[in-house]
Design a protein around this motif. Structure first.
Motif: not given
Length: 248
Positions: A48-58, A190-194
């Motif tokens: 999950f942390r890897l997915c967040l990193k790939v998404a560029g989520v701060k 959060t909905s703005s991520i995807f």
């Protein structure tokens, strides 16, 4: 689209390549169920942390010190995105099972990992099955496992994130019958991520706030009867405060 493709590769790749790990975890569980649960939790958190990193989520986390470390809790949060699960699950220090929609139990490999993580599958169209899941969640809390529920029952697609759907009061029986505190969680943006620009995944700044523990037995009788609405108001206030913070 690159972030979306990379995320799909990570998720699908993990599910396929983790088949041997699932088998090893199953064997470990035969001898030590707690070790199996903890190791499964840490493995999935890493993905999950890897997915967040790939998404560029701060992520800015507020109030995490409000989460008791010596007792299971009932996490209650607003729900606007698939990323809500990733954002909150990576923060869990102790064993935590999520209540997920019933349809997810049919997804191969993913449902196996979810079962390893003490997740429960709720059929919202079957009242009898729903009550059974709540009873199972109560038993998990009594055994020391925290539970996370998004009591709106589905992802909230309202334009204004402050316009929460009604909270299902039955969800809160996990706390009242399991004798555990409720931890309100408010997630902004959060909905703005995807979801807001599906299928693109965009880097975003998210605020996750944990409110102070709610001990149902310490509330007035009136608020005990409207525990869902009471918690909803607390989460709405946190969302409103942090929405202003994001706009600064």
């Amino acid at each position: 689209m690159i972030r979306f493709i990379l995320t799909c590769i990570i998720v699908v790749g993990f599910l396929i390549l983790s088949i041997p790990i699932l088998i090893v975890e199953w064997i470990v569980g035969k001898f030590n169920s707690n070790l199996k649960a903890v190791s499964s939790l840490r493995i999935v958190q890493a993905v999950f942390r890897l997915c967040l990193k790939v998404a560029g989520v701060k992520v800015t986390v507020i109030g995490e010190e409000n989460v008791p470390k010596d007792t299971p809790v009932l996490y209650i949060g607003n729900h606007r995105s698939f990323y809500d699960i990733l954002l909150t699950y990576t923060r869990c220090e102790r064993l935590t099972g999520y209540v997920a929609k019933y349809e997810m139990r049919k997804i191969p490999l993913l449902s196996d990992w979810m079962r390893y993580l003490n997740c429960l599958f709720l059929n919202r169209n079957d009242l009898k099955q729903g009550m059974k899941i709540i009873l199972n969640a109560i038993e998990k809390v009594k055994s020391g496992i925290s539970i996370c529920i998004f009591p709106e029952g589905t992802r909230n697609k309202n334009e204004n994130e402050l316009d929460l759907l009604p909270f299902h009061e039955g969800s809160f029986k996990v706390a009242t019958k399991g004798k555990c505190p409720i931890i309100p969680m408010a997630m902004n943006h959060t909905s703005s991520i995807f979801e807001d620009q599906f299928p693109r995944i965009c880097p975003r700044h998210i605020i996750l706030e944990y409110g102070k523990p709610i001990y149902p037995e310490q509330l007035s009788r009136e608020n005990q009867k409207r525990l869902g609405a009471y918690t909803r108001e607390i989460i709405t206030d946190m969302l409103k405060k942090n929405q202003s913070f994001l706009e600064v």
